[in-house]
Design a protein around this motif. Sequence first.
Motif, mmCIF file in Angstrom:
data_model
loop_
_atom_site.group_PDB
_atom_site.id
_atom_site.type_symbol
_atom_site.label_atom_id
_atom_site.label_comp_id
_atom_site.label_asym_id
_atom_site.label_seq_id
_atom_site.Cartn_x
_atom_site.Cartn_y
_atom_site.Cartn_z
ATOM 1 N N THR A 78 57.103 73.424 30.675
ATOM 2 C CA THR A 78 56.503 73.641 31.994
ATOM 3 C C THR A 78 56.129 75.111 32.101
ATOM 4 O O THR A 78 56.845 75.915 32.704
ATOM 5 C CB THR A 78 57.476 73.241 33.118
ATOM 6 O OG1 THR A 78 57.907 71.898 32.913
ATOM 7 C CG2 THR A 78 56.803 73.326 34.479
ATOM 8 N N PRO A 79 55.001 75.509 31.496
ATOM 9 C CA PRO A 79 54.638 76.934 31.460
ATOM 10 C C PRO A 79 54.183 77.470 32.808
ATOM 11 O O PRO A 79 54.147 78.690 33.001
ATOM 12 C CB PRO A 79 53.504 76.981 30.431
ATOM 13 C CG PRO A 79 52.926 75.599 30.436
ATOM 14 C CD PRO A 79 54.067 74.670 30.714
ATOM 15 N N ARG A 80 53.805 76.594 33.719
ATOM 16 C CA ARG A 80 53.440 76.967 35.083
ATOM 17 C C ARG A 80 53.989 75.897 36.016
ATOM 18 O O ARG A 80 54.191 74.749 35.599
ATOM 19 C CB ARG A 80 51.907 77.034 35.252
ATOM 20 C CG ARG A 80 51.234 78.181 34.514
ATOM 21 C CD ARG A 80 51.534 79.522 35.190
ATOM 22 N NE ARG A 80 50.784 80.604 34.578
ATOM 23 C CZ ARG A 80 51.189 81.313 33.533
ATOM 24 N NH1 ARG A 80 52.351 81.018 32.955
ATOM 25 N NH2 ARG A 80 50.455 82.308 33.056
ATOM 26 N N PRO A 81 54.238 76.252 37.278
ATOM 27 C CA PRO A 81 54.694 75.221 38.215
ATOM 28 C C PRO A 81 53.740 74.026 38.239
ATOM 29 O O PRO A 81 52.518 74.194 38.292
ATOM 30 C CB PRO A 81 54.698 75.956 39.560
ATOM 31 C CG PRO A 81 54.917 77.392 39.203
ATOM 32 C CD PRO A 81 54.170 77.591 37.913
ATOM 33 N N LYS A 82 54.311 72.827 38.113
ATOM 34 C CA LYS A 82 53.591 71.558 38.170
ATOM 35 C C LYS A 82 52.684 71.330 36.951
ATOM 36 O O LYS A 82 51.847 70.425 36.948
ATOM 37 C CB LYS A 82 52.771 71.433 39.462
ATOM 38 C CG LYS A 82 53.590 71.596 40.734
ATOM 39 C CD LYS A 82 52.753 71.354 41.976
ATOM 40 C CE LYS A 82 53.527 71.684 43.248
ATOM 41 N NZ LYS A 82 54.792 70.944 43.372
ATOM 42 N N VAL A 83 52.841 72.135 35.893
ATOM 43 C CA VAL A 83 52.085 71.946 34.652
ATOM 44 C C VAL A 83 53.064 71.556 33.550
ATOM 45 O O VAL A 83 54.000 72.307 33.260
ATOM 46 C CB VAL A 83 51.337 73.224 34.237
ATOM 47 C CG1 VAL A 83 50.695 73.054 32.863
ATOM 48 C CG2 VAL A 83 50.283 73.573 35.280
ATOM 49 N N GLN A 84 52.873 70.382 32.962
ATOM 50 C CA GLN A 84 53.727 69.938 31.861
ATOM 51 C C GLN A 84 52.900 69.838 30.582
ATOM 52 O O GLN A 84 51.867 69.174 30.551
ATOM 53 C CB GLN A 84 54.403 68.605 32.195
ATOM 54 C CG GLN A 84 55.436 68.759 33.314
ATOM 55 C CD GLN A 84 56.211 67.487 33.590
ATOM 56 O OE1 GLN A 84 55.760 66.400 33.295
ATOM 57 N NE2 GLN A 84 57.386 67.640 34.171
ATOM 58 N N TRP A 85 53.378 70.500 29.537
ATOM 59 C CA TRP A 85 52.695 70.548 28.258
ATOM 60 C C TRP A 85 53.059 69.320 27.431
ATOM 61 O O TRP A 85 54.018 68.614 27.730
ATOM 62 C CB TRP A 85 53.107 71.821 27.530
ATOM 63 C CG TRP A 85 52.086 72.375 26.588
ATOM 64 C CD1 TRP A 85 52.204 72.528 25.239
ATOM 65 C CD2 TRP A 85 50.790 72.875 26.921
ATOM 66 N NE1 TRP A 85 51.073 73.084 24.713
ATOM 67 C CE2 TRP A 85 50.181 73.311 25.730
ATOM 68 C CE3 TRP A 85 50.071 72.986 28.121
ATOM 69 C CZ2 TRP A 85 48.904 73.853 25.679
ATOM 70 C CZ3 TRP A 85 48.810 73.525 28.083
ATOM 71 C CH2 TRP A 85 48.230 73.957 26.881
ATOM 72 N N ASN A 86 52.275 69.062 26.377
ATOM 73 C CA ASN A 86 52.653 68.020 25.429
ATOM 74 C C ASN A 86 54.068 68.320 24.928
ATOM 75 O O ASN A 86 54.324 69.397 24.390
ATOM 76 C CB ASN A 86 51.661 68.029 24.256
ATOM 77 C CG ASN A 86 52.044 67.043 23.169
ATOM 78 O OD1 ASN A 86 53.059 67.209 22.511
ATOM 79 N ND2 ASN A 86 51.220 66.038 22.978
ATOM 80 N N PRO A 87 55.021 67.405 25.099
ATOM 81 C CA PRO A 87 56.417 67.749 24.811
ATOM 82 C C PRO A 87 56.688 68.081 23.350
ATOM 83 O O PRO A 87 57.490 68.972 23.056
ATOM 84 C CB PRO A 87 57.201 66.515 25.268
ATOM 85 C CG PRO A 87 56.196 65.416 25.351
ATOM 86 C CD PRO A 87 54.893 66.047 25.677
ATOM 87 N N VAL A 88 56.032 67.381 22.417
ATOM 88 C CA VAL A 88 56.248 67.701 21.005
ATOM 89 C C VAL A 88 55.671 69.073 20.687
ATOM 90 O O VAL A 88 56.297 69.892 19.996
ATOM 91 C CB VAL A 88 55.656 66.616 20.090
ATOM 92 C CG1 VAL A 88 55.793 67.006 18.622
ATOM 93 C CG2 VAL A 88 56.347 65.279 20.351
#
Length: 392
Positions: A78-88
């Motif tokens: 979660t590099p920014r609030p409410k932003v989720q990156w590809n988990p792998v």
Amino acid sequence: MTNGMNETMNNSQEMVLGNARLVLADRVIEHGWVAIAEGVIAEIGEGAAPKGAKDMQGDLVMPGLVELHTDHLEAHYTPRPKVQWNPVAAVVSYDGQLATCGITTVLDSLRVWREEGAEEVDGQAIVLAGAISTARDAQLLRADHFLHLRCEIPMPNVVAEAKELIDRPDIRLMSLMDHTPGQRQFRDEEKLRDYYRGKGAGMTDAELDAMFARRVFCKETYADANMRAIVELAHRYEIPLASHDDTTPENVADAIRDRVAVAEFPTTLEAARELHQAGIDILMGAPNVVRGGSHSGNIAAIDLAHEGLLDILSSDYIPSSLLIAALQLPMRAPAIDLAAAIRTVTKAPAEAVGLNDRGEISKGKRADLIRVHVAHDVPAVRSVWREGQRVA
């Protein structure tokens, strides 16, 4: 140990690192060499290395660092609030950062709870644990990854969520946490408000009031039963337990009762002394050492070091702090020499969670090694080997 003056390396030695300051568990060899064969330490010597050795140019060669508590994966997911990156992809990025900081074994600290009104990455432990497994199976990782389940005891669903993960063979630690306002780490409630404001969550005072009230309610309603259930689960699966932010004699008594192996971040000198007397390893944050104190206003790690109460360091929220802090310890606490300081980030954490095959440069141990160059009091990790294979 063998004198390396007279022999070339034999065929069983896959690699020799020479002209190094070797940091052993109990002393430093100022001019030494280490031989690696079949992924383990084969031989250690003083003086000139066998012919064909790789020249370390006088740099430090020490065991790869062992990290028991880092939640830094969350910053990649979660590099920014409410932003989720590809988990792998997040796991691979995080792993690369760990390796270049000298960490060869890590317990990824995953939050095993959901909390209404606190989004961040709460409740994503299953997603992230799965991503770690996927990356490991695909041979995308440089460090050796295990799991540390951070169990927020007052949360209603913490036991159910822990049970969803408990069968995984890579779980090496479970911690018993309670961040209810007004006690343990955040005895000063205003410090907790500053913490959430600083995380950029954008919460208003009214929203924080509501969150804190829910936490108090949850503690009063669920904490006692959840504590018994999580402790029983850990003991049943033979997973070491950690207490968290012990402050009072009652906290210490609970830790002793629950047979914890590690006390993470005790907040007072009195608690640390009692924990030490009970034979419980004390873990403190490396950022606390580097910054010269706790960001929450609690006991400074260096104060515990001066008292002989510091066993393990953890990078917590900034991976590079682990090596920096270990190298600063001898300057900040003169009773701790370099070998003892490096033990706090290698041998001691490894043994605390039963990883007795690593954490020191000793014949037969895993060849998890790092080469470190220091200039202007800043360390740079030049090379990293895991089981004798170069990974960074």
